[in-house]
Design a protein around this motif. Structure first.
Motif, mmCIF file in Angstrom:
data_model
loop_
_atom_site.group_PDB
_atom_site.id
_atom_site.type_symbol
_atom_site.label_atom_id
_atom_site.label_comp_id
_atom_site.label_asym_id
_atom_site.label_seq_id
_atom_site.Cartn_x
_atom_site.Cartn_y
_atom_site.Cartn_z
ATOM 1 N N LYS A 134 -51.221 72.492 32.120
ATOM 2 C CA LYS A 134 -51.650 71.089 32.445
ATOM 3 C C LYS A 134 -52.375 70.425 31.540
ATOM 4 C CE LYS A 134 -51.776 72.724 37.247
ATOM 5 N NZ LYS A 134 -50.756 71.868 37.988
ATOM 6 N N LEU A 135 -52.503 69.027 31.581
ATOM 7 C CA LEU A 135 -53.026 68.175 30.823
ATOM 8 C C LEU A 135 -53.699 67.124 31.565
ATOM 9 C CD1 LEU A 135 -53.822 66.848 27.926
ATOM 10 C CD2 LEU A 135 -51.668 65.165 28.198
ATOM 11 N N LYS A 140 -61.867 64.676 35.229
ATOM 12 C CA LYS A 140 -61.070 64.421 36.317
ATOM 13 C C LYS A 140 -60.635 65.845 36.976
ATOM 14 C CE LYS A 140 -59.431 60.113 35.838
ATOM 15 N NZ LYS A 140 -59.911 59.337 36.798
ATOM 16 N N SER A 141 -60.273 66.066 38.283
ATOM 17 C CA SER A 141 -60.396 67.385 38.965
ATOM 18 C C SER A 141 -58.875 67.546 38.886
ATOM 19 C CB SER A 141 -60.922 66.970 40.465
ATOM 20 O OG SER A 141 -60.682 68.321 41.120
ATOM 21 N N SER A 190 -60.125 74.246 42.264
ATOM 22 C CA SER A 190 -60.398 72.967 41.991
ATOM 23 C C SER A 190 -61.214 73.138 40.529
ATOM 24 C CB SER A 190 -60.834 72.050 42.810
ATOM 25 O OG SER A 190 -60.940 70.670 42.409
ATOM 26 N N VAL A 191 -60.657 72.746 39.228
ATOM 27 C CA VAL A 191 -61.425 72.792 38.321
ATOM 28 C C VAL A 191 -61.806 71.343 37.558
ATOM 29 C CG1 VAL A 191 -61.396 73.372 35.703
ATOM 30 C CG2 VAL A 191 -60.653 74.828 37.481
ATOM 31 N N MET A 192 -62.993 70.974 37.582
ATOM 32 C CA MET A 192 -63.442 69.868 36.695
ATOM 33 C C MET A 192 -63.314 69.794 35.380
ATOM 34 S SD MET A 192 -64.477 66.788 37.377
ATOM 35 C CE MET A 192 -65.270 66.994 38.960
ATOM 36 N N ALA A 193 -62.380 68.885 34.710
ATOM 37 C CA ALA A 193 -61.683 68.889 33.491
ATOM 38 C C ALA A 193 -62.949 68.550 32.263
ATOM 39 C CB ALA A 193 -60.509 67.987 33.065
ATOM 40 N N VAL A 220 -57.723 69.477 27.931
ATOM 41 C CA VAL A 220 -58.466 68.191 28.331
ATOM 42 C C VAL A 220 -58.449 67.019 27.285
ATOM 43 C CG1 VAL A 220 -60.774 67.270 29.055
ATOM 44 C CG2 VAL A 220 -59.913 69.529 29.911
ATOM 45 N N ASP A 221 -58.057 65.984 27.553
ATOM 46 C CA ASP A 221 -58.169 64.506 26.759
ATOM 47 C C ASP A 221 -59.469 64.033 26.752
ATOM 48 O OD1 ASP A 221 -57.855 62.371 25.336
ATOM 49 O OD2 ASP A 221 -55.786 61.980 26.093
#
Length: 316
Positions: A134-135, A140-141, A190-193, A220-221
């Motif tokens: 995932k990106l 973001k969550s 749920s992970v906070m980026a 993570v951007d």
């Protein structure tokens, strides 16, 4: 009466002494379905003649001290002597265990004693984190879903982020059992980026030495890109430069136009505009004023010789 009590005590001591001469281990064994199960029965009393192994109350293998293994009615069961034990210790081997083998394993040293151990057979299923890597933008969550299917008994499931175990309060778990007594466990995390991370879903039962794991990568951007824009209020020669950001106009300056630049542009446009209104103008206008003694009033007359026509011209 005293004699009776003494006889009971002596009999009890004799039984304990005989029992101490026999060992069965392990007392409890847990294996995965398809793996091998092994129990050892040792008799220090050399007077035994027959050792009978039973699986859930059914005779599985019979061993003679003199002749060794006599019979084994169960196809996946064998027995082998322990090296150096002078054939007084034997290993009960259950090959390729199945779920129906789960239960009690008994070593009956006939005429001396018998002991029972417990066998548990578990099943290892599969585990998978849904989707691909995932990106996400920073802050973001991101939701991760994990599904473990085909396990027995109900397995334990937990998450790791960068090899650090996640608190159970941060994810949910649901479980269901199928008709074959196999369990499916699902979980959402749920992970906070905050930074790029490795996200692992791990599932295990007690017979597994290492949990089964499924992993995905979270990239993570650091910051979302600002959308492209241009100022529509810019007119004339400033418009192309603003839209192209100097890509096509090599004379474009990175500094935006100032208020003075806008004012100068507007004034220049206004100077090129002529807002005068024009009509046909006579060269001479004659007026006839009435005399105090005259009873008639002459109308004003005009001479329309050489009229001038003027046009409004706007230069851009």
């Amino acid at each position: 009466m005293m004699v009776l009590h003494l006889l009971v005590l002596l009999l009890s001591c004799g039984i304990q002494a005989a029992g101490a001469q026999m060992k069965l281990y392990p007392e409890t064994l847990t294996v995965l379905r398809g793996e091998e199960g092994r129990f050892t029965c040792s008799a220090s009393n050399t007077k035994w003649t027959v050792m009978l192994w039973l699986l859930n109350g059914t005779a599985a293998v019979t061993i003679s001290k003199l002749h060794g293994v006599l019979q084994s009615p169960i196809t996946n069961v064998t027995a082998e002597p322990v090296s150096g034990s002078k054939r007084d210790s034997w290993v009960f081997v259950l090959n390729s265990t199945e779920r129906y083998n789960q239960g009690q394993v008994t070593c009956d040293l006939q005429g001396i004693d018998r002991k029972t151990a417990n066998l548990f057979v578990q099943e290892k299923g599969i585990v998978k984190v849904s989707g691909d890597d995932k990106l996400a933008f920073k802050g973001k969550s991101v939701i991760f879903e994990c599904r473990a299917a085909g396990w027995y008994p109900e397995p334990s499931l937990y998450w790791q982020v960068n090899d650090k175990k996640v608190s159970q309060a941060e994810y949910n778990i649901s479980s269901e059992e199928s008709g074959k007594s196999l369990f499916t466990v699902s979980s959402n995390l749920s992970v906070m980026a905050a930074k790029s991370s490795e996200v692992d879903c791990l599932v295990s039962v007690s017979a597994l030495t290492t949990p089964l794991k499924s992993s995905v990568r979270l990239t993570v951007d650091p910051s979302p890109k600002e959308p492209s824009w241009f100022d529509q209020s810019v007119v004339g020669r400033g418009l192309v430069a603003e839209v192209t950001r100097g890509t096509d106009n090599l004379g474009y300056s990175k500094e935006g136009p100032t208020d003075a630049d806008y004012n100068e542009l507007i004034m220049e446009i206004r100077r090129q505009m002529d807002f005068a209104s024009f009509h046909k103008v006579p060269d001479v206008v004659y007026f006839s004023s009435p005399s105090l003694h005259s009873e008639s009033q002459g109308p004003a007359s005009t001479s329309e010789e050489n009229p001038v026509n003027v046009r409004r011209i706007t230069t851009v």
